[in-house]
Design a protein around this motif. Structure first.
Motif, PDB file in Angstrom:
ATOM      1  N   THR A   1      26.100 -31.827  -8.644  1.00 20.56           N
ATOM      2  CA  THR A   1      24.936 -31.168  -8.055  1.00 20.56           C
ATOM      3  C   THR A   1      25.062 -29.688  -8.346  1.00 20.56           C
ATOM      4  OG1 THR A   1      24.595 -32.769  -6.303  1.00 20.56           O
ATOM      5  CG2 THR A   1      23.849 -30.530  -5.868  1.00 20.56           C
ATOM      6  N   SER A   2      24.007 -29.122  -8.868  1.00 21.12           N
ATOM      7  CA  SER A   2      24.057 -27.712  -9.249  1.00 21.12           C
ATOM      8  C   SER A   2      22.677 -27.116  -9.017  1.00 21.12           C
ATOM      9  CB  SER A   2      24.470 -27.639 -10.725  1.00 21.12           C
ATOM     10  OG  SER A   2      24.455 -26.323 -11.189  1.00 21.12           O
ATOM     11  N   ARG A   3      22.598 -26.344  -7.947  1.00 17.30           N
ATOM     12  CA  ARG A   3      21.296 -25.779  -7.566  1.00 17.30           C
ATOM     13  C   ARG A   3      21.470 -24.293  -7.299  1.00 17.30           C
ATOM     14  NH1 ARG A   3      20.829 -30.625  -3.174  1.00 17.30           N
ATOM     15  NH2 ARG A   3      20.620 -32.334  -4.684  1.00 17.30           N
TER      16      ARG A   3
ATOM     17  N   SER B   1      28.843 -28.268 -25.366  1.00 15.75           N
ATOM     18  CA  SER B   1      27.870 -28.069 -24.289  1.00 15.75           C
ATOM     19  C   SER B   1      26.505 -27.711 -24.846  1.00 15.75           C
ATOM     20  CB  SER B   1      28.355 -26.972 -23.338  1.00 15.75           C
ATOM     21  OG  SER B   1      29.476 -27.422 -22.634  1.00 15.75           O
ATOM     22  N   LEU B   2      26.517 -26.913 -25.909  1.00 20.13           N
ATOM     23  CA  LEU B   2      25.238 -26.557 -26.539  1.00 20.13           C
ATOM     24  C   LEU B   2      24.560 -27.808 -27.098  1.00 20.13           C
ATOM     25  CD1 LEU B   2      23.184 -24.461 -27.521  1.00 20.13           C
ATOM     26  CD2 LEU B   2      24.603 -24.155 -29.572  1.00 20.13           C
ATOM     27  N   LYS B   3      25.348 -28.660 -27.752  1.00 20.98           N
ATOM     28  CA  LYS B   3      24.772 -29.905 -28.294  1.00 20.98           C
ATOM     29  C   LYS B   3      24.158 -30.760 -27.184  1.00 20.98           C
ATOM     30  CE  LYS B   3      27.806 -30.751 -32.290  1.00 20.98           C
ATOM     31  NZ  LYS B   3      28.909 -31.633 -32.739  1.00 20.98           N
ATOM     32  N   ILE B   4      24.866 -30.865 -26.085  1.00 25.90           N
ATOM     33  CA  ILE B   4      24.335 -31.659 -24.971  1.00 25.90           C
ATOM     34  C   ILE B   4      23.033 -31.036 -24.472  1.00 25.90           C
ATOM     35  CG2 ILE B   4      24.792 -32.612 -22.669  1.00 25.90           C
ATOM     36  CD1 ILE B   4      27.817 -32.344 -23.307  1.00 25.90           C
ATOM     37  N   GLY B   5      23.028 -29.715 -24.380  1.00 25.92           N
ATOM     38  CA  GLY B   5      21.824 -29.016 -23.931  1.00 25.92           C
ATOM     39  C   GLY B   5      20.653 -29.249 -24.868  1.00 25.92           C
ATOM     40  N   LEU B   6      20.917 -29.185 -26.164  1.00 26.80           N
ATOM     41  CA  LEU B   6      19.837 -29.409 -27.137  1.00 26.80           C
ATOM     42  C   LEU B   6      19.357 -30.857 -27.085  1.00 26.80           C
ATOM     43  CD1 LEU B   6      21.344 -27.305 -30.080  1.00 26.80           C
ATOM     44  CD2 LEU B   6      19.392 -26.675 -28.612  1.00 26.80           C
ATOM     45  N   ALA B   7      20.283 -31.766 -26.866  1.00 28.44           N
ATOM     46  CA  ALA B   7      19.896 -33.176 -26.724  1.00 28.44           C
ATOM     47  C   ALA B   7      19.052 -33.373 -25.466  1.00 28.44           C
ATOM     48  CB  ALA B   7      21.140 -34.056 -26.672  1.00 28.44           C
TER      49      ALA B   7
ATOM     50  N   ILE C   1      23.942 -25.960 -18.698  1.00 28.26           N
ATOM     51  CA  ILE C   1      25.028 -25.898 -19.682  1.00 28.26           C
ATOM     52  C   ILE C   1      26.392 -25.803 -18.986  1.00 28.26           C
ATOM     53  CG2 ILE C   1      25.044 -23.377 -20.079  1.00 28.26           C
ATOM     54  CD1 ILE C   1      25.089 -24.315 -23.180  1.00 28.26           C
ATOM     55  N   HIS C   2      26.420 -25.114 -17.830  1.00 31.12           N
ATOM     56  CA  HIS C   2      27.652 -25.074 -17.032  1.00 31.12           C
ATOM     57  C   HIS C   2      28.029 -26.480 -16.553  1.00 31.12           C
ATOM     58  CE1 HIS C   2      28.671 -20.849 -16.574  1.00 31.12           C
ATOM     59  NE2 HIS C   2      27.389 -20.551 -16.425  1.00 31.12           N
TER      60      HIS C   2
ATOM     61  N   GLY D   1      15.977 -21.780 -21.584  1.00 31.10           N
ATOM     62  CA  GLY D   1      15.486 -22.705 -20.563  1.00 31.10           C
ATOM     63  C   GLY D   1      16.601 -23.274 -19.704  1.00 31.10           C
ATOM     64  N   LEU D   2      16.195 -23.995 -18.670  1.00 31.70           N
ATOM     65  CA  LEU D   2      17.120 -24.544 -17.672  1.00 31.70           C
ATOM     66  C   LEU D   2      18.350 -25.208 -18.271  1.00 31.70           C
ATOM     67  CD1 LEU D   2      16.786 -25.475 -14.337  1.00 31.70           C
ATOM     68  CD2 LEU D   2      16.856 -27.661 -15.514  1.00 31.70           C
ATOM     69  N   PHE D   3      18.137 -26.052 -19.277  1.00 31.41           N
ATOM     70  CA  PHE D   3      19.282 -26.816 -19.801  1.00 31.41           C
ATOM     71  C   PHE D   3      20.299 -25.919 -20.516  1.00 31.41           C
ATOM     72  CE2 PHE D   3      16.234 -30.629 -19.971  1.00 31.41           C
ATOM     73  CZ  PHE D   3      16.635 -31.061 -18.722  1.00 31.41           C
TER      74      PHE D   3
END
Lengths: 335, 335, 335, 335
Positions: free
Chosen positions: D151-153, D312-318, D175-176, D168-170
């Protein structure tokens, strides 16, 4: 505004903490340090303190000082405060001022006749937990306070050599709780009933002290507080307070190593309280000395004054008498 | 195995709870009920109790009874137990047996000379929280117990008319805590120091009672307990216990209405403790009477015996004396 | 008001719970029970049910019945509800009504054309924790709900033989969570994305099912829910819900065996969640059947109706399709 | 051992934190600082940094530097790291290295061919809570991990101007969490499914971003993680993680302002989580930079390397692609 020139007397455990915090503070210049031990002086040298000496007298005479931080052994506190006051130097002094009530009264009179400020080092008053409890009580969040409960248990007993000189459990340990009892509800204590035992280490008993205690305090308005103490909690440093009143209750809890909860087939497991007072009160020490510095630069009173030290000492002496005579003792009997 | 034939004396609040629980139990047959009030008898009628009368004597004489559940007013307890014992009938009796120590001793002697079992209704011993604390202490989970702390606060004061006859705070309310103090560590109390005040309602003081108290108990081995009481906690029924020992500490907490946590910009908010003893101890009442029934059908002792009632009464009387004389009172002084 | 005449179909684990609760209820008369197994009928006999038969048809024909409680195997639910509706008998039916969407729709139409009430057994709606969350959400305590998080983990996987007939994880277990997701925020689901794996027991995979899953639901208004499931949590039954909204968050937690905390040198230790659904939802089952009975005697709707069963089934079928095709599936695709 | 000569690029919010922490560290000498803004340079001046310039190039050329701390705007990160690597200077760089995967790969190659160390600023890895979870997972305390829940808010949305450039958000926030998801279980992500919505502020949607999301990650071994995000939690910064495995579960919780609990007739009230990331991760920032410094003086790897940033960047782009196309996206598709 010019920097405040601060000197520090004693670079043992606590002295180093205060020095470290002072070094971070704006408007503060560490001008001198004294320690009779080479090790303490070397520590100051590494911190680039400009003037480093081995006697208090020399330190006061050598350079201009606005305030002195007294972290030397207890039996020097009264003399050092007195010398500072006579020299017109403000002082922050670790508790207790002295184990003798007469000597404390005497020193406070010297301070009163001087123009300096004296602050006592009751560090818990600056801990976020105790402050929050006091703030809520002050705001009326619990209504009229009826009962105060303080748990204060150390992770381990100090060396017997320390206990022999410290004045015993009530004057070296419970004295913090006596101060907290006055602090959180802003009431004065009238009577003390202390019950104690040697349950942890016979050597403590042989040194004339106890290691476990329950102390009941009655405030002047008839409301009550109870303190429970142990020299040795296997699970670490236990520092809790609870104030119960006509409209509610507020509790503060320990601070824990982390918040994790591990669930497995045996149960749920969590981290222990911070083990030692230096960890638990790390931030409190920083704020304490900051508040002392702030009070010097303003018209405001110091947040813990000589009378606070005096009252806690009286309660401690009453507790000792109560334990010896197994009866409630009025503070009025202590003088 | 044949059913146990059970009679119930008194169908007020507690009597109805016991009756309800007994009705669910296998091997139990409710054969009779007595209540001097029409309302109580009507309640029994609706529950299909076959024999319903208005005097205790009549009930004992009318039908064969294995055991009687005594839930009538306190001043009848001693007589009813005595009559049951003389008639060879086992008895479960709500606490206290009597407010007079002499009378309690007398009745217990009658019971001892008879062949019947007598159980006292200290319901907290059957609550999962207190049981768990005792179990852990017994298993050595905290090592040697050093300190016991009991918080016991009611959600509201009883009517003054009740207080006038109840024996006061120490005999109607703290008596449960005295029993818990003995129960959780399985130790006997030697000395009592009680401090009390009237902080909630002056009328309580005018009735000769107090509404707020701190009681320090010293066990025969020198370890200590402390109890704090209030007649009125604005947030509900507060029942906690903590045992601190050489190797650890165990705490039990209140039972809450639900587990929700609401986070909003003002803070985190959670539900209050169950408000009333009937909710908190609902399951404990069920188990209590079940355990009584079980003990009847076996060679095992009742889980709370006459001596448990006697000891708690002695502690209560010592607390009263301590409060009056503002000094610690030995249980040996009470006789 | 006359008693409601209730019959019960199926005296397995759940049937016995309902029977026990019904026996305690005022205004309820258990008139008949059916079970094809001797053991179930014997159970009813011991509870003094007057008419005990081995077929559902016989039960409906034998005696006048106001409502039937259907706790028989899943594959009988649809038929039994249909037969009751046609006979003008209200029905409480354990979920699911059927694993076939067509059959459910068919039965609900029969019910709609009859004059009877049908309630589905989504027991969690009657648990104090889930009710409190819904109540707070409804009162606006968290503002506009944005995210719903549901954790639902069983203490152990059911037998493979059960899994083979149950419809799989999404229809036998997650279906409760689908209902909770609709219930707590009173929103309908539009799209489902399900991800699952076999991580606990290969035999589950060989039976065509999964044992671990994360399911994302999108409501019609674009807000979202996420459910995580496991067939086997080593620490017991884990049932939590969290609703996050524009003005706050509400969480409900598990219910624990007791509240004790044991502090020792290794950490702080607490009791596990209640291990099994029958313990956790004991009181929910009581209230559920009570609410059904209450709705019969009034104009109010049943608290869980046929459509609630239908919607959860659709979500479950969409989850199955999503898992198979690894893509989000709209509920509109399921019909 | 000689002091490490450290330069700092960018003295905005984060740069000042790193500078403050570096000033406290033994073996560290701050030799230079650069900031294109006068305000940043003035800050460095007040901290007595000897060489203060306004361009990065100038800083690298002016004085001997062992390592540079890059806290300048995101669009400078890649260039600055590249320049440092080519100059044989170790670098600590705030995340992300760049929003373009190609550019990140390019820079990492330059770093690989140089002899310098590069550390990425994923601060949560140094927070005691996340570290404890990882440590327990690594020690096998939960058995084989099956599910990770993060959970990250944030307490409030950043300015639209920030969102427009942040990726953007991702890429600026989740990304964290992507890094935490890899970190706590030491597994690589294979597939991403992201669901998002604009529920807080339409302007965020108009800027092409979302403010609320649920992201499901599938690791290469088939186990799963789920992340829920909101740009605005009314009750402050919400950062929790839970790892569920074959033998147990571990959770970490937020850190709260204090531990007080206030009981009154309305409920029980407690303090909120620390409101802002700078408070929550204050100590993590200190340890992060300390660990970077320590790794420079030894043969050990940096605790967060370039590949961690890349993954992490790859996950974000995905996640971005998944959100756009409403389907699960394999990391293999991102290249």
């Amino acid at each position: 505004m010019r920097n405040l020139k601060i000197a520090i007397a004693g670079l043992g455990r606590i002295g180093r903490i205060h020095l470290g915090n002072l070094c971070q503070m704006k408007g503060v210049e560490i001008v001198a340090a004294m320690d009779p031990m080479e090790e303490g002086r070397q520590y100051a040298k590494n911190k680039n303190v400009p003037c480093i000496v081995s006697t208090y007298k020399e330190m006061l005479e050598t350079t201009h000082i606005d305030a002195v931080i007294i972290c030397s052994p207890t039996d020097t506190h009264a003399d050092y405060v007195e010398m500072a006051a006579k020299a017109g130097i403000n002082a922050f002094c670790e508790k207790p001022l002295d184990l003798s009530l007469e000597r404390v009264v005497e020193v406070l009179e010297v301070v009163a006749q001087s123009n300096v400020k004296l602050m006592l080092g009751f560090n818990r008053r600056f801990d976020k937990e105790f402050k929050k409890v006091k703030e809520l009580v002050q705001n009326g969040a619990v209504g009229q306070p009826h009962l105060v409960k303080i748990t204060s248990r150390d992770p381990g007993a100090p060396p017997i050599s320390y206990i022999e000189k410290s004045g015993g459990l009530f004057l070296d340990m419970t004295i913090h709780d006596f101060d907290v009892a006055r602090f959180v509800v802003d009431k004065e204590v009238e009577e003390v009933y202390a019950k104690g035992a040697v349950l942890i280490d016979k050597a403590i008993g042989e040194a004339g002290d106890i290691d476990t205690a329950i102390v009941t305090l009655t405030y002047t308005d008839g409301t009550m507080a109870v303190i429970d103490n142990s020299r040795q909690a296997s699970y670490g440093y236990d520092q809790r307070v609870e104030v119960f009143g006509s409209n509610g209750m507020v509790q503060s809890n320990n601070n824990f190593m982390d918040s994790h909860k591990l669930y497995n087939e045996k149960g749920i497991h969590a981290a222990l309280p911070l083990h030692f007072f230096l960890e638990r009160y790390k931030e409190a020490y920083r704020i304490e000395i900051q508040d002392f510095i702030s009070s010097l630069g303003s018209d405001s009173d110091v947040p813990v004054n000589g009378n606070d030290g005096l009252e806690s000492l009286k309660i401690g002496l009453a507790a000792i008498k109560s334990l010896e005579e197994n009866r409630p003792v009025k503070l009025a009997e202590i003088c």
